[in-house]
Design an enzyme around this catalytic site. Sequence first.
Site, PDB file in Angstrom:
ATOM      1  N   ASP A   1       0.847  -1.192   0.000  1.00 23.84           N
ATOM      2  CA  ASP A   1       0.000   0.000   0.000  1.00 23.84           C
ATOM      3  C   ASP A   1       0.886   1.246   0.000  1.00 23.84           C
ATOM      4  O   ASP A   1       1.882   1.322   0.727  1.00 23.84           O
ATOM      5  CB  ASP A   1      -0.918  -0.011   1.227  1.00 23.84           C
ATOM      6  CG  ASP A   1      -2.054   0.981   1.103  1.00 23.84           C
ATOM      7  OD1 ASP A   1      -3.216   0.541   0.981  1.00 23.84           O
ATOM      8  OD2 ASP A   1      -1.781   2.200   1.136  1.00 23.84           O
TER       9      ASP A   1
ATOM     10  N   ASN B   1     -12.902  -3.062   2.156  1.00 25.03           N
ATOM     11  CA  ASN B   1     -13.907  -2.018   2.291  1.00 25.03           C
ATOM     12  C   ASN B   1     -14.854  -2.085   1.100  1.00 25.03           C
ATOM     13  O   ASN B   1     -14.417  -2.257  -0.044  1.00 25.03           O
ATOM     14  CB  ASN B   1     -13.227  -0.638   2.343  1.00 25.03           C
ATOM     15  CG  ASN B   1     -12.392  -0.468   3.596  1.00 25.03           C
ATOM     16  OD1 ASN B   1     -12.822  -0.845   4.684  1.00 25.03           O
ATOM     17  ND2 ASN B   1     -11.194   0.085   3.458  1.00 25.03           N
TER      18      ASN B   1
ATOM     19  N   SER C   1     -12.033   3.595  -1.642  1.00 25.41           N
ATOM     20  CA  SER C   1     -11.611   4.688  -2.524  1.00 25.41           C
ATOM     21  C   SER C   1     -11.185   4.189  -3.891  1.00 25.41           C
ATOM     22  O   SER C   1     -11.164   4.970  -4.841  1.00 25.41           O
ATOM     23  CB  SER C   1     -10.467   5.479  -1.871  1.00 25.41           C
ATOM     24  OG  SER C   1      -9.354   4.642  -1.631  1.00 25.41           O
TER      25      SER C   1
ATOM     26  N   HIS D   1     -10.084  -5.335  -3.435  1.00 22.93           N
ATOM     27  CA  HIS D   1      -8.761  -5.496  -2.841  1.00 22.93           C
ATOM     28  C   HIS D   1      -8.922  -5.828  -1.366  1.00 22.93           C
ATOM     29  O   HIS D   1      -9.818  -5.329  -0.684  1.00 22.93           O
ATOM     30  CB  HIS D   1      -7.890  -4.243  -3.021  1.00 22.93           C
ATOM     31  CG  HIS D   1      -8.527  -2.968  -2.563  1.00 22.93           C
ATOM     32  ND1 HIS D   1      -9.488  -2.303  -3.284  1.00 22.93           N
ATOM     33  CD2 HIS D   1      -8.348  -2.233  -1.435  1.00 22.93           C
ATOM     34  CE1 HIS D   1      -9.860  -1.213  -2.641  1.00 22.93           C
ATOM     35  NE2 HIS D   1      -9.190  -1.147  -1.501  1.00 22.93           N
TER      36      HIS D   1
ATOM     37  N   HIS E   1      -6.896  -5.670   2.180  1.00 20.93           N
ATOM     38  CA  HIS E   1      -5.764  -5.125   2.925  1.00 20.93           C
ATOM     39  C   HIS E   1      -5.259  -6.216   3.876  1.00 20.93           C
ATOM     40  O   HIS E   1      -6.048  -6.751   4.670  1.00 20.93           O
ATOM     41  CB  HIS E   1      -6.194  -3.932   3.783  1.00 20.93           C
ATOM     42  CG  HIS E   1      -6.748  -2.766   3.035  1.00 20.93           C
ATOM     43  ND1 HIS E   1      -6.040  -1.600   2.827  1.00 20.93           N
ATOM     44  CD2 HIS E   1      -7.963  -2.558   2.443  1.00 20.93           C
ATOM     45  CE1 HIS E   1      -6.787  -0.734   2.165  1.00 20.93           C
ATOM     46  NE2 HIS E   1      -7.962  -1.287   1.921  1.00 20.93           N
TER      47      HIS E   1
HETATM   48  P1  DGP Z   1      -9.596   1.549   0.109  1.00 18.82           P
HETATM   49  O1  DGP Z   1      -9.659   2.845   0.826  1.00 18.82           O
HETATM   50  O2  DGP Z   1     -10.073   0.361   0.940  1.00 18.82           O
HETATM   51  O3  DGP Z   1     -10.266   1.621  -1.249  1.00 18.82           O
HETATM   52  O4  DGP Z   1      -8.038   1.265  -0.139  1.00 18.82           O
HETATM   53  C1  DGP Z   1      -7.322   1.769  -1.219  1.00 18.82           C
HETATM   54  C2  DGP Z   1      -5.876   1.717  -0.849  1.00 18.82           C
HETATM   55  O5  DGP Z   1      -5.117   1.898  -2.031  1.00 18.82           O
HETATM   56  C3  DGP Z   1      -5.428   2.805   0.122  1.00 18.82           C
HETATM   57  O6  DGP Z   1      -5.008   2.216   1.353  1.00 18.82           O
HETATM   58  C4  DGP Z   1      -4.257   3.482  -0.565  1.00 18.82           C
HETATM   59  C5  DGP Z   1      -3.923   2.554  -1.701  1.00 18.82           C
HETATM   60  N1  DGP Z   1      -3.458   3.223  -2.895  1.00 18.82           N
HETATM   61  C6  DGP Z   1      -4.065   4.258  -3.524  1.00 18.82           C
HETATM   62  N2  DGP Z   1      -3.373   4.598  -4.630  1.00 18.82           N
HETATM   63  C7  DGP Z   1      -2.296   3.753  -4.687  1.00 18.82           C
HETATM   64  C8  DGP Z   1      -1.220   3.602  -5.607  1.00 18.82           C
HETATM   65  O7  DGP Z   1      -1.077   4.313  -6.608  1.00 18.82           O
HETATM   66  N3  DGP Z   1      -0.320   2.626  -5.321  1.00 18.82           N
HETATM   67  C9  DGP Z   1      -0.435   1.812  -4.234  1.00 18.82           C
HETATM   68  N4  DGP Z   1       0.519   0.905  -4.058  1.00 18.82           N
HETATM   69  N5  DGP Z   1      -1.447   1.916  -3.359  1.00 18.82           N
HETATM   70  C10 DGP Z   1      -2.368   2.871  -3.589  1.00 18.82           C
END
Ligand code: DGP
Length: 114
Positions: free
Chosen positions: A31, A87, A95, A100, A102
């Site tokens: 992340d 989520n 978001s 996905h 976590h």
């Molecule tokens: P959620 O809020 O559950 O949809 O989690 C989305 C996650 O994605 C958040 O913890 C941050 C991560 N994230 C957002 N943009 C990027 C990215 O460009 N690269 C990576 N590795 N993670 C990202």
Amino acid sequence: MSNDCLFCRIVAKEVDADIVHDSSEVLAFRDINPAAPTHVLVIPKRHIASANELSDADGHLLVDLFQTMASVSATAGLEGGHRIVTNVGHDAGQSVHHLHFHVVGGRSLGWPPG
Ligand code: DGP
């Protein structure tokens, strides 16, 4: 692939990520905004918007995803425990609209989550 989906673009290697697992159907990467010492996102390569969009045909994929999560947590040395979170929707703070999970660990985790 959905052209306007960030995680599809990571799968396509159009956007860089710190990848820790790459197999035929599943990708795992760190992340960008880690909430704990280990924070890995485990995703299906195929675009699925959220856990609400899974179907009967996705049983094998779900096993693959959960086995990958087990492997990721073992490789990270999370013998003391870890958390798996997905989520779904706005109120949960989803978001990125590509399913996905976590995998979070490496510190004591509070409950209930915020
Ligand atoms: P959620 O809020 O559950 O949809 O989690 C989305 C996650 O994605 C958040 O913890 C941050 C991560 N994230 C957002 N943009 C990027 C990215 O460009 N690269 C990576 N590795 N993670 C990202």
